[in-house]
Design a protein around this motif. Structure first.
Motif, PDB file in Angstrom:
ATOM      1  N   ALA A  57       0.850  -1.196   0.000  1.00  0.00           N
ATOM      2  CA  ALA A  57       0.000   0.000   0.000  1.00  0.00           C
ATOM      3  C   ALA A  57       0.885   1.246   0.000  1.00  0.00           C
ATOM      4  O   ALA A  57       1.938   1.247   0.636  1.00  0.00           O
ATOM      5  CB  ALA A  57      -0.890  -0.009   1.237  1.00  0.00           C
ATOM      6  N   PRO A  58       0.472   2.315  -0.700  1.00  0.00           N
ATOM      7  CA  PRO A  58       1.287   3.534  -0.749  1.00  0.00           C
ATOM      8  C   PRO A  58       1.582   4.101   0.644  1.00  0.00           C
ATOM      9  O   PRO A  58       2.624   4.733   0.857  1.00  0.00           O
ATOM     10  CB  PRO A  58       0.415   4.510  -1.552  1.00  0.00           C
ATOM     11  CG  PRO A  58      -0.522   3.649  -2.332  1.00  0.00           C
ATOM     12  CD  PRO A  58      -0.740   2.409  -1.527  1.00  0.00           C
ATOM     13  N   SER A  59       0.673   3.831   1.590  1.00  0.00           N
ATOM     14  CA  SER A  59       0.871   4.385   2.939  1.00  0.00           C
ATOM     15  C   SER A  59       2.121   3.806   3.619  1.00  0.00           C
ATOM     16  O   SER A  59       2.671   4.418   4.532  1.00  0.00           O
ATOM     17  CB  SER A  59      -0.353   4.090   3.798  1.00  0.00           C
ATOM     18  OG  SER A  59      -0.574   2.689   3.834  1.00  0.00           O
ATOM     19  N   LYS A 119       4.968   6.188   2.729  1.00  0.00           N
ATOM     20  CA  LYS A 119       4.659   7.619   2.685  1.00  0.00           C
ATOM     21  C   LYS A 119       5.522   8.461   3.643  1.00  0.00           C
ATOM     22  O   LYS A 119       6.103   9.467   3.241  1.00  0.00           O
ATOM     23  CB  LYS A 119       3.168   7.817   2.971  1.00  0.00           C
ATOM     24  CG  LYS A 119       2.630   9.040   2.294  1.00  0.00           C
ATOM     25  CD  LYS A 119       1.120   9.111   2.391  1.00  0.00           C
ATOM     26  CE  LYS A 119       0.710  10.539   2.093  1.00  0.00           C
ATOM     27  NZ  LYS A 119      -0.483  10.929   2.825  1.00  0.00           N
ATOM     28  N   PRO A 120       5.622   8.041   4.924  1.00  0.00           N
ATOM     29  CA  PRO A 120       6.429   8.859   5.836  1.00  0.00           C
ATOM     30  C   PRO A 120       7.898   8.943   5.400  1.00  0.00           C
ATOM     31  O   PRO A 120       8.549   9.976   5.597  1.00  0.00           O
ATOM     32  CB  PRO A 120       6.300   8.153   7.184  1.00  0.00           C
ATOM     33  CG  PRO A 120       5.588   6.873   6.940  1.00  0.00           C
ATOM     34  CD  PRO A 120       4.960   6.920   5.600  1.00  0.00           C
TER      35      PRO A 120
END
Ligand code: ASP
Ligand code: MG
Length: 439
Positions: free
Chosen positions: A76-78, A81-82
């Motif tokens: 998942a892109p999440s 992300k950070p």
């Protein structure tokens, strides 16, 4: 089990890694996985940071590449992300201050492994291998402040054992970042380029592992560089000493310091092929295989400089070499080969700039000649020192190849016969030598 950049380059490779890890788990091994960044990501991070320092802010150069791998793995892109946000911030900072210190360089380089372990553990999970990603500093790996060449603090072993016992849930395989570390003050460090192998042996030492497996893209360690010698073949077993000589003299396989923690704790290191897991690979250990070849392998180190000092005042004079080495040491000249006679000393180094700095002082010792473009060619093997006629065979092969040998070094009880030849002669010397010793 350490998997290098090419082993985790993309989905196809990571799928192979998943099966290798699954098989080990099913054979009820208690596995720790150590990963490098996906192939090319560390370089891309460093290049992007240098570009930012030079005024060109292009974070997408590296982010797009990492994102593509993550997407193909189904993450998942999440998940990243950070990290992407932090990389953008950091590159902006470098771009603003136009400065890239060793500290910032380690910080930016660390993202490759931090992102790869997340993607890989996530992929493992979805493939039914229970795993969790860890930044190694959360598992007790605290280092000194030597950015770019950091080492864990004394006593890190206990900290790691405690951390593994308390942080890693039973039945979960930890997927740990290679290459990176953190200081006590919380600053990110690295153990040096290609350092994930070292991370693996350091973890192996801390956890008193049964063995350390280095998974790469060749069938273990080879008798010579397969890109130069057609008949190069796998070496089934090697002694630690032989592997250490090889690592130092140019084998691209192992970083010279990788073996130290394994040697100190007598932990076998097995080099295996991710693309051919059924191949036995090479085991490096504290044991000589009595049925093995007298010679284990051939390696070479190119682009060496040779210094010759001629003087009639030299020898028979006590302390001459001590004074000479004091000068070399003071200027940071690292010496590899040395040969002496009554009237001359020849030595080789690859620290050319340090030698330049030392030269004015060295001229007081005698007439100095410096030549570049030399190669140290070494034959390594535990059987070398008591095998009759080996010297003749080695030098005979060089003669057959029509290669001039300018220096020779072979010490008592030595496991390494070194020769100095011209860089240009490598392509001719190695195949003939390999044929003589291995066919
Ligand atoms: N990713 C790091 C490098 O490229 C460490 C490693 O791959 O061993 O140098
Ligand atoms: Mg590597």
């Amino acid at each position: 089990m350490k998997f290098g950049g090419s082993s985790v380059a993309n989905k196809q490779q990571i799928a192979k890694v998943t099966e290798i890890v699954r098989a080990a788990r099913d054979a009820s091994a208690r596995v720790v996985v150590v990963c490098s960044a996906h192939k090319g990501i560390t370089n891309a991070l460093i290049e992007t940071a240098r570009a930012a320092q030079a005024g060109e802010l292009t974070p997408r150069r590296v982010l797009d590449r990492q994102a593509e791998i993550a997407t193909s793995l189904g993450c998942a892109p999440s998940l990243l992300k950070p990290f992407f946000a932090e990389i953008r911030d950091l590159l902006r900072g470098i771009n603003l201050v136009k400065e890239l210190s060793p500290r910032s360089l380690d910080y930016i380089s660390s993202f490759g492994e931090r992102m790869s372990v997340r993607c890989i553990a996530d992929f493992f999970l979805r493939a039914g291998v229970r795993a969790r990603a860890f930044d190694i500093w959360d598992l007790g790996f605290i280092t000194d402040e030597c950015f770019g060449n950091a080492r864990p603090l004394a006593g890190y072993e206990d900290a790691m054992r405690d951390a593994f016992a308390t942080q890693v849930p039973e039945g979960t395989i930890p997927v740990v970042t290679g290459f990176v570390g953190k200081t006590r003050a919380g600053e990110i460090t690295t153990v040096g380029r290609n350092g994930s192998d070292l991370t693996a042996t350091l973890i192996g030492a801390a956890l008193r592992a049964r063995e350390v497996q280095i998974w790469t893209d060749t069938d273990g360690v080879m008798t010579a560089d397969p890109s130069v010698v057609e008949g190069a073949r796998n070496i089934p077993t090697m002694h630690f000493d032989e592997a250490a000589e090889l690592a130092y003299f140019g084998s691209r396989m192992l970083h010279p310091s990788t073996l130290l923690p394994a040697i100190a704790n007598n932990i076998p290191v097995r080099v295996l092929n991710t693309n051919r897991p059924e191949h036995r690979g090479t085991v490096i250990q504290d044991r000589v295989d009595p049925s093995g070849n007298v010679v284990t392998s051939i390696a070479y180190k190119e682009r060496q400089t040779v210094l010759t000092i001629n003087s009639v005042r030299m020898f028979g004079q006590s302390g001459y070499l001590a004074r000479l080495y004091e000068v070399l040491g003071r200027h940071g000249v690292v010496v590899d080969m040395i040969a002496t006679s009554e009237v001359s000393i020849s030595l080789t180094t690859n620290t050319r700039e340090a030698l330049e700095r030392a030269l004015p002082t060295l001229r007081k010792f005698g007439r100095c000649e410096v030549e570049e473009g030399k190669t140290i060619l070494v034959v390594v093997g535990h059987g070398l020192y008591d095998a009759r006629g080996m010297g003749a065979r080695i030098l005979g092969a060089m003669s057959t190849a029509g290669v001039n040998v300018e220096m020779v070094s072979f010490a008592a009880r030595s496991i390494n016969f070194s020769m100095l030849i011209d860089d240009r002669d490598i392509g001719r010397a190695v195949p003939v030598l390999h044929h003589e010793l291995f066919s």
